[in-house]
Write a protein that holds these residues in place. Structure first.
Motif, short mmCIF file in Angstrom:
data_model
loop_
_atom_site.label_atom_id
_atom_site.label_comp_id
_atom_site.label_asym_id
_atom_site.label_seq_id
_atom_site.Cartn_x
_atom_site.Cartn_y
_atom_site.Cartn_z
N SER A 159 0.84 -1.21 0.00
CA SER A 159 0.00 0.00 0.00
C SER A 159 0.87 1.25 0.00
CB SER A 159 -0.91 0.01 1.23
OG SER A 159 -1.71 -1.14 1.26
N ALA A 160 1.92 1.24 0.84
CA ALA A 160 2.77 2.42 0.96
C ALA A 160 3.57 2.68 -0.32
CB ALA A 160 3.72 2.26 2.14
N MET A 161 3.77 1.64 -1.14
CA MET A 161 4.53 1.80 -2.39
C MET A 161 3.62 2.17 -3.56
SD MET A 161 6.54 -1.80 -2.08
CE MET A 161 7.69 -1.58 -3.45
N SER A 162 2.32 2.12 -3.32
CA SER A 162 1.38 2.16 -4.44
C SER A 162 1.22 3.55 -5.05
CB SER A 162 0.00 1.66 -3.99
OG SER A 162 -0.67 2.66 -3.27
N GLY A 163 0.51 3.60 -6.18
CA GLY A 163 0.24 4.86 -6.84
C GLY A 163 -0.81 5.70 -6.10
N GLY A 164 -1.50 5.09 -5.14
CA GLY A 164 -2.46 5.84 -4.33
C GLY A 164 -3.81 6.08 -4.98
N TYR A 165 -4.13 5.31 -6.03
CA TYR A 165 -5.43 5.50 -6.71
C TYR A 165 -6.52 4.64 -6.07
CZ TYR A 165 -3.14 7.96 -10.55
OH TYR A 165 -2.45 8.87 -11.29
#
Ligand SMILES: Cc1cc2nc3c(=O)[nH]c(=O)nc-3n(C[C@H](O)[C@H](O)[C@H](O)COP(=O)(O)OP(=O)(O)OC[C@H]3O[C@@H](n4cnc5c(N)ncnc54)[C@H](O)[C@@H]3O)c2cc1C
Length: 463
Positions: free
Chosen positions: A44-50
């Motif tokens: 989650s922390a590495m994700s694109g945040g979409y």
């Protein structure tokens, strides 16, 4: 072995675990959040945040007409109707309250994008590390406890078969954590689990391994040992669009093909319809020489770069020296190592198809998932971004009910055991739509918290 009793035990500190832990602590439960690694956040922390939600304020502000029904249709189409409809119903019924809950916790959505598998812009971009920090602050303020360096290793059942606890290992040895309302597996996928990949998706071992360091499929194995069912295991696919040198510190992904780029192999040939889900493209590129595809585009696409917005930030990738640029296609081919004659002929045929003079070589009719008009590649300078498939996530795993309870191979509920987020299967079916994984983590995290609180209220459990 030391024993610790809580109302709810949550294993895994990515978005799913943090939402469940925070929502459960807000419902008055005494919660412990266990994390295997030294750091919180996982993939989650590495994700694109979409996040994918329909019917939002951000969509209304941009006059985007969307609805739960249209969203359901997109989910089913991307998933090739292999999705569990009950899980889709649960997502769609709870997406609005989850979106509002996130906003109530200070989350803001800074951009709205059209992305993989969507027929209207539905990807709401957040600064995901801030989202996780906001949730963890609330969780801690509500008295929630967090233990890093605790790897959940096996589940414990009582004589009735109810899951009552989980054993962890840390530097000191084993600990037993008992959860009066249940145990939540939020341990993420198995993009780092070589043994599970070898069993379920061996071809994906050729993709660049990615995702949270701790995502080796521990939760899936623990549930499997208790007879959990599994879904979507044959659909694991990486995401196409990452430079071969993509490192841990920065998630590099470019989807210029949704803005008008074509994708060619080292021979300069297109090999698939670029408007498809980037997961489908991720599977196709593995069959190309060196597992490599070049996103080739012209100045018209280049001007659509959005600095600071993941997937569309061509400026940053150019600064990193990862994008080839030339004034002619011949020079571009030489610079990038693409067969010159092949590239020139491919672009000629592509432009002729746009002009209506011939059918498109790979049957492309849109920019992304049926939306947008492809345009000629004819305005210098020309660009090529070499990219491979990145195994960010696995999107398949244990079967659950719409309340997040794990079910066994016969469909019976494994009492006391919940699973949420990427460790679960059944929601996506054949492929994933951008934003539905963080969305799913948040939606089912809240659902499970509510269910566990009700379960504790009914005092149906054991401990
Ligand atoms: C680069 C990248 C970009 C992405 N972009 C998007 C996007 O924009 N939108 C979207 O929807 N999805 C995106 N995804 C996918 C999405 O981020 C994940 O599917 C989602 O975050 C999974 O959340 P989770 O909480 O289930 O798992 P995770 O966030 O992976 O968290 C799982 C946690 O559990 C821990 N853990 C594992 N085993 C144990 C154990 N035995 N005991 C205790 N802890 C354990 C792990 O260390 C990890 O911290 C992206 C993924 C990557 C890698």
């Amino acid at each position: 072995m030391p024993e610790h009793t809580f109302d709810l035990v949550v294993a895994g500190s990515g978005l799913a675990g943090q939402v469940a832990a925070t929502a459960a602590s807000e419902a008055g439960l005494n919660v412990v959040l266990l994390e295997k690694t030294a750091n919180l956040g996982g993939s989650s922390a590495m994700s694109g945040g979409y996040f994918a939600f329909s019917g939002t304020e951000e969509q209304a502000a941009q006059n985007v007409g969307d609805s739960a029904e249209l969203f359901r249709r997109d989910l089913l189409e991307s998933g090739r109707h292999r999705n569990d409809p009950a899980l889709l119903d649960a997502y769609l019924a709870h997406q609005d309250s989850t979106y509002r809950w996130l906003k109530d916790h200070g989350v803001t959505f800074r951009a709205l994008e059209l992305s993989s598998g969507q027929s209207v812009p539905r990807s709401h971009n957040s600064a995901i590390k801030d989202v996780l920090a906001l949730l963890h602050k609330t969780f801690t303020a509500r008295g929630g406890e967090t233990r890093t360096g605790h790897r959940a290793v096996r589940l414990v059942r009582n004589e009735n078969g109810t899951v009552t606890g989980v054993v962890t290992e840390n530097g000191d040895g084993e600990h037993l954590f008992t959860g009066r309302a249940g145990i939540v597996l939020a341990t993420g996928g198995f993009s780092r689990g070589v043994d599970l990949l070898r069993t379920f998706a061996p071809e994906q071992l050729a993709a660049i391994p990615y995702g949270g360091k701790g995502n080796t499929g521990d939760g899936l194995k623990m549930a499997w040992k208790l007879g959990a069912g599994m879904a979507d295991m044959a659909s694991v696919s990486g995401t196409y669009g990452s430079h071969p040198d993509t490192g841990e510190e920065f998630h590099e992904l470019l989807t210029a093909y949704y803005l008008g780029a074509i994708i060619v192999n080292t021979h300069g040939k297109r090999f698939t319809d670029e408007s498809q889900s980037y997961k489908v493209l991720g599977r196709e590129v593995l069959n190309q020489p060196e597992g490599l595809g070049f996103e080739v585009f012209d100045a018209k696409v280049r001007t659509q770069s959005e600095p600071g917005i993941p997937l569309n930030d061509i400026d940053l990738l150019e600064d990193l020296g990862h994008v080839f640029k030339a004034d002619s296609l011949e020079e571009l081919a030489d610079a990038a190592g693409i067969a010159k004659a092949g590239l020139i002929e491919t672009v000629r045929r592509y432009n002729a198809a746009i002009d209506g003079l011939r059918p498109d070589d790979v049957g492309r009719t849109s920019l992304c998932n049926g939306v947008g008009e492809p345009a000629r590649i004819d305005e210098p300078p020309f660009y090529a971004y070499p990219a491979k498939s990145l195994l960010t996530s696995t999107f398949s795993g244990v079967t659950i009910t719409p309340a997040g309870q794990v079910t066994d191979v016969d469909g019976g509920i494994i009492d006391g055991l919940y699973a949420i987020g990427e460790v679960t299967g059944g929601f996506h079916g054949a492929a994933y739509i951008t934003g539905t994984s963080l969305g799913k983590a948040a939606v089912f995290g809240r659902i499970v918290a509510e269910h566990a609180a009700a379960r504790l209220g009914e005092d149906t459990n054991v401990a």
